[in-house]
Enzyme design. Structure first.
Site, PDB file in Angstrom:
ATOM      1  N   VAL A 149       0.823  -1.211   0.000  1.00  0.00           N
ATOM      2  CA  VAL A 149       0.000   0.000   0.000  1.00  0.00           C
ATOM      3  C   VAL A 149       0.858   1.262   0.000  1.00  0.00           C
ATOM      4  O   VAL A 149       0.477   2.293   0.558  1.00  0.00           O
ATOM      5  CB  VAL A 149      -0.968  -0.006   1.202  1.00  0.00           C
ATOM      6  CG1 VAL A 149      -2.038  -1.054   1.023  1.00  0.00           C
ATOM      7  CG2 VAL A 149      -0.210  -0.232   2.513  1.00  0.00           C
ATOM      8  N   HIS A 190      11.676  -1.953 -39.409  1.00  0.00           N
ATOM      9  CA  HIS A 190      10.711  -3.038 -39.597  1.00  0.00           C
ATOM     10  C   HIS A 190      11.457  -4.366 -39.720  1.00  0.00           C
ATOM     11  O   HIS A 190      12.484  -4.425 -40.379  1.00  0.00           O
ATOM     12  CB  HIS A 190       9.893  -2.794 -40.871  1.00  0.00           C
ATOM     13  CG  HIS A 190       8.971  -3.919 -41.224  1.00  0.00           C
ATOM     14  ND1 HIS A 190       7.749  -4.080 -40.601  1.00  0.00           N
ATOM     15  CD2 HIS A 190       9.097  -4.955 -42.110  1.00  0.00           C
ATOM     16  CE1 HIS A 190       7.168  -5.161 -41.107  1.00  0.00           C
ATOM     17  NE2 HIS A 190       7.965  -5.698 -42.028  1.00  0.00           N
TER      18      HIS A 190
END
Length: 479
Positions: free
Chosen positions: A284, A458
């Site tokens: 937390v 690419h």
């Protein structure tokens, strides 16, 4: 006569040791004080060893899905002790590396507990070697406790897990990230309080290793600092893997037994349920280590458990500085490192730039990964921007398909008036490596036009970054 330095840094975590090295590079006589372990929480109990654990989980995940790649793996299994041993070994190796770098740069290491008794003076007292770090002994060649002086003192003491009253970690049934990192065995069931980076990473790790995991989050979305759309996609994928997630809820009570814990979970609509698990991880948040440093007596201003500083790490008391987690959010190692460099360069009289927190990336290494920088779509609108938003799904990318990772999204947020890139948000495979491209772009004040004119290789996942920018202006090619 006390040993005198230009700079003394308290804390040898990622912020502290990087600051010390840069200080020495600038010709400043430098010392660093540490009480537990070189490299701090990040290297020893945080960033690095958790990534080693998550890598083991990732490999195990792919072993279980080998047939998806035309491969065959029979009887895939794991040894919890070996998984933990590998993680600790990675940490130990890097711990030694920090010591080498400090020695190489002629930074004096003082081992002990530091207290600032007055501006310019640090008293270091003896501290016991930490019991949780036996494989990393106190390094050789260090200076003994005593009184030291310096023109500038930089507090880099980091943070520790936040404790919720009534749900205090006991190291057995209620864990913090310390215990979660070195389990004796994988629990059959686990309850995770908090869905920030720490909570979700451990939830993802243990789920992959076969544990039944439930995550309870106080706010409406998991990963509350992330863009809502990205967080929703991450949640959907995590739930598809079998993770149970309860949002808008809090753990109000925990009862321990010989076999585990039973937590009372209350939801926003007033309903409650009991969830039993072998272990509970409290994730937390964290709170700065500001105690017992002498800051209060010196009048150093603090706020909500952190030291208040300006963009150069300066406190309200001349000659005393603070960096990293102890200086407030975002509590990230790379923020601490950069903040430390800015701080010490300013001390050295360099033309340092103030910290810009909007350009600090955040990464969560669950499966799927999440990464972001800058303003979310909602925050940009709240700030008064008219925005153009681009999106590109992993399903439209050849490399993602070839990797067998078709689930994910790249999202970009631009200022509609100027084309300025305000934020970028990602969920999917390897996005923690991709995000830096957008960080560099934002730091260079890149506009949409420059991103459109950039050639992306690419086939790569990075092509989706290009397509997302194109999509914001109605020019995407592959969707």
């Amino acid at each position: 006569m006390a040993d005198s330095y230009d700079v003394i840094i308290i804390g040898a975590g990622p912020g502290g040791y990087v600051t010390a090295i840069r200080s020495a590079q600038l010709g400043l006589k430098t010392a660093i004080v540490e009480r537990e372990h070189l490299g701090g929480i990040c290297l020893n109990w945080g960033c690095i060893p958790t990534k080693a654990l998550l890598r083991s989980a990732e490999i195990y995940h792919y072993m279980q899905h080998a047939k998806d790649y035309g491969l065959s793996v029979q009887g895939a299994s794991f040894d919890p002790a070996a998984v933990v041993k590998r993680s600790r070994g990675v940490s130990g190796q890097l711990n030694g590396g920090v010591g080498f770098l400090l020695k190489k740069n002629k930074v004096d290491v003082i081992w002990g507990e530091a207290k600032i008794t007055r501006p310019g003076e640090v008293v270091v007292s003896k501290t016991a070697k930490p019991a949780m770090q036996p494989q990393n002994p106190v390094p050789k060649g260090i200076k003994e406790p005593g009184t030291y002086t310096a023109k500038h003192i930089i507090v880099a003491t980091g943070a520790r897990p936040r404790v919720i009253p009534g749900i205090e970690p006991d190291g057995k049934q209620i864990w913090t990230y310390f215990e979660a990192m070195v389990p004796d065995a994988m629990p059959k069931s686990l309850l995770v309080m908090g869905s920030g980076a720490i909570g979700i990473e451990f939830a993802s790790f243990y789920k992959t290793m076969g544990t039944e995991v439930t995550v309870v989050e106080l706010l409406p979305q998991i990963m509350p600092v992330e863009d809502a759309e990205i967080a929703a996609i991450a949640r959907k994928q995590l739930e598809k893997q079998g993770l149970k997630i309860i949002t808008d809820a809090k753990v109000s009570k925990v009862t321990k037994s010989a076999t585990g814990v039973t937590a009372t979970v209350e939801t926003k609509d007033g309903k409650s349920q009991e969830i039993s698990a072998e272990k509970l991880i409290s994730a937390v948040g964290v709170v700065g280590n500001i105690e017992n440093l002498g800051l209060e007596a010196l009048g150093v201003k603090t706020d909500r458990g952190c030291v208040v500083v300006d963009g150069f790490g300066r406190t309200n008391v001349a000659g005393i500085h603070a960096i990293g987690d102890v200086a407030g959010p975002p509590m990230l190692a790379h923020k601490a490192e950069h903040e430390g460099v800015i701080c010490v360069e300013k001390i050295a009289g360099k033309d340092a730039h103030p910290m810009d927190k909007l350009k600090i990336p955040g990464c969560t290494y669950c499966h799927p990964q999440v990464a972001s920088v800058g303003l979310t779509e909602a925050k940009a609108k709240e700030a008064g921007y008219t925005v153009k938003v681009g999106r590109f799904p992993f399903m439209g990318n050849g490399k993602a398909i070839a990797l067998g990772e078709p689930d994910g999204l790249i999202k970009t947020v631009f200022d509609a008036k100027t084309g300025q890139l305000l934020g970028a948000h990602m969920v999917g495979a390897e996005v923690t490596e991709l995000i830096q491209g957008f960080v560099v772009a934002m730091n260079l004040e890149t506009t949409e036009e420059e991103l459109m004119h950039t050639v992306f290789p690419h086939p790569t996942l990075s092509e989706m970054m290009h397509e997302s920018a194109l999509d914001a202006y109605g020019r995407a090619i592959h969707i």
